[in-house]
Design a protein around this motif. Structure first.
Motif, PDB file in Angstrom:
ATOM      1  N   ALA A   1     -12.457  13.144   2.138  1.00 57.11           N
ATOM      2  CA  ALA A   1     -11.950  13.960   3.247  1.00 57.11           C
ATOM      3  C   ALA A   1     -11.786  13.158   4.528  1.00 57.11           C
ATOM      4  O   ALA A   1     -10.948  13.480   5.375  1.00 57.11           O
ATOM      5  CB  ALA A   1     -12.886  15.142   3.487  1.00 57.11           C
ATOM      6  N   GLU A   2     -12.581  12.083   4.697  1.00 51.99           N
ATOM      7  CA  GLU A   2     -12.485  11.231   5.890  1.00 51.99           C
ATOM      8  C   GLU A   2     -11.453  10.124   5.707  1.00 51.99           C
ATOM      9  O   GLU A   2     -11.370   9.198   6.512  1.00 51.99           O
ATOM     10  CB  GLU A   2     -13.843  10.614   6.238  1.00 51.99           C
ATOM     11  N   ASN A   3     -10.668  10.201   4.631  1.00 55.69           N
ATOM     12  CA  ASN A   3      -9.625   9.229   4.317  1.00 55.69           C
ATOM     13  C   ASN A   3     -10.185   7.838   4.024  1.00 55.69           C
ATOM     14  O   ASN A   3      -9.585   6.831   4.345  1.00 55.69           O
ATOM     15  CB  ASN A   3      -8.578   9.164   5.435  1.00 55.69           C
ATOM     16  N   MET A   4     -11.359   7.801   3.407  1.00 53.43           N
ATOM     17  CA  MET A   4     -11.997   6.553   3.004  1.00 53.43           C
ATOM     18  C   MET A   4     -11.975   6.471   1.482  1.00 53.43           C
ATOM     19  O   MET A   4     -12.185   7.468   0.801  1.00 53.43           O
ATOM     20  CB  MET A   4     -13.449   6.497   3.500  1.00 53.43           C
ATOM     21  N   TYR A  57       0.853  -1.185   0.000  1.00 53.10           N
ATOM     22  CA  TYR A  57       0.000   0.000   0.000  1.00 53.10           C
ATOM     23  C   TYR A  57       0.888   1.232   0.000  1.00 53.10           C
ATOM     24  O   TYR A  57       1.758   1.372   0.850  1.00 53.10           O
ATOM     25  CB  TYR A  57      -0.883   0.016   1.252  1.00 53.10           C
ATOM     26  N   GLN A  58       0.670   2.124  -0.979  1.00 53.40           N
ATOM     27  CA  GLN A  58       1.408   3.379  -1.048  1.00 53.40           C
ATOM     28  C   GLN A  58       0.412   4.524  -0.961  1.00 53.40           C
ATOM     29  O   GLN A  58      -0.598   4.536  -1.670  1.00 53.40           O
ATOM     30  CB  GLN A  58       2.205   3.470  -2.342  1.00 53.40           C
ATOM     31  N   TYR A  59       0.720   5.484  -0.101  1.00 51.09           N
ATOM     32  CA  TYR A  59      -0.186   6.599   0.150  1.00 51.09           C
ATOM     33  C   TYR A  59       0.373   7.866  -0.476  1.00 51.09           C
ATOM     34  O   TYR A  59       1.550   8.170  -0.345  1.00 51.09           O
ATOM     35  CB  TYR A  59      -0.372   6.781   1.661  1.00 51.09           C
ATOM     36  N   ALA A  60      -0.485   8.597  -1.183  1.00 50.01           N
ATOM     37  CA  ALA A  60      -0.117   9.879  -1.792  1.00 50.01           C
ATOM     38  C   ALA A  60      -1.277  10.831  -1.553  1.00 50.01           C
ATOM     39  O   ALA A  60      -2.248  10.486  -0.881  1.00 50.01           O
ATOM     40  CB  ALA A  60       0.161   9.700  -3.274  1.00 50.01           C
ATOM     41  N   ASP A  61      -1.201  12.032  -2.124  1.00 47.27           N
ATOM     42  CA  ASP A  61      -2.248  13.031  -1.939  1.00 47.27           C
ATOM     43  C   ASP A  61      -3.604  12.477  -2.358  1.00 47.27           C
ATOM     44  O   ASP A  61      -3.871  12.283  -3.542  1.00 47.27           O
ATOM     45  CB  ASP A  61      -1.931  14.286  -2.760  1.00 47.27           C
ATOM     46  N   ASN A  62      -4.456  12.216  -1.382  1.00 50.58           N
ATOM     47  CA  ASN A  62      -5.826  11.741  -1.601  1.00 50.58           C
ATOM     48  C   ASN A  62      -5.914  10.477  -2.464  1.00 50.58           C
ATOM     49  O   ASN A  62      -6.912  10.253  -3.129  1.00 50.58           O
ATOM     50  CB  ASN A  62      -6.695  12.845  -2.210  1.00 50.58           C
ATOM     51  N   GLU A  63      -4.856   9.670  -2.450  1.00 50.73           N
ATOM     52  CA  GLU A  63      -4.860   8.422  -3.201  1.00 50.73           C
ATOM     53  C   GLU A  63      -4.147   7.337  -2.408  1.00 50.73           C
ATOM     54  O   GLU A  63      -3.260   7.618  -1.609  1.00 50.73           O
ATOM     55  CB  GLU A  63      -4.123   8.556  -4.537  1.00 50.73           C
TER      56      GLU A  63
END
Length: 151
Positions: free
Chosen positions: A128-131, A94-100
């Motif tokens: 916005a709730e990180n879902m 899992y890689q996290y980026a701006d809103n992705e």
């Protein structure tokens, strides 16, 4: 007379369906899970298959997290009873980026001794709730069913 036979046939089919569903539930009951927790995070999970009073190794999952306690890797291994050791099965990254969030899946390749078989990649848009709210593939968006994403 025809109504009675139809009723009997429907009742018989319903009983078969219930019987099959019940056996599937019982099959799931034969597995025992042991979770290893560090700092309130699950770092490993071992699944044992129960046969009578004995437990046998079945699957093992190992989890890693980033500094924000977000899941970064999930690695699965299957028990090889002949070799008597855990054998790599698959890895999800899992890689996290701006809103992705980018999810990568790969199976273990015994020949290459690496996770490079059946590689798949998915990108999810976050709200916005990180879902996750949308699945992005080649710039095509698909609605995400959040109920199917839970493990």
């Amino acid at each position: 007379m025809k109504t009675t036979n139809l009723f009997k046939a429907v009742a018989f089919v319903a009983m078969i369906i219930v019987s099959i569903m019940n056996s599937e539930v019982k099959a799931q009951d034969r597995f025992i899970t042991n979770e290893e927790v560090q700092n309130d995070l699950i770092v490993a999970k071992t699944i044992f298959r129960q046969s009578g009073t004995y437990l046998y190794n079945h699957m093992r999952y190992e989890f890693t997290y980033d500094d924000e306690n977000r899941l970064t890797n999930k690695t699965a291994s299957k028990w090889d009873s002949v070799k008597e050791k855990w054998m790599p099965y698959f890895r999800m990254s899992y890689q996290y980026a701006d809103n992705e969030i980018t999810l990568s899946y790969a199976r273990w390749n015994e020949k290459h001794q690496s996770y490079d078989k059946d590689v798949r990649k998915s990108v999810y848009e976050m709200n916005a709730e990180n879902m996750p709210v949308a699945y992005k593939s080649n710039r095509i968006y698909h609605t995400v069913n959040l109920l199917t994403m839970a493990e």
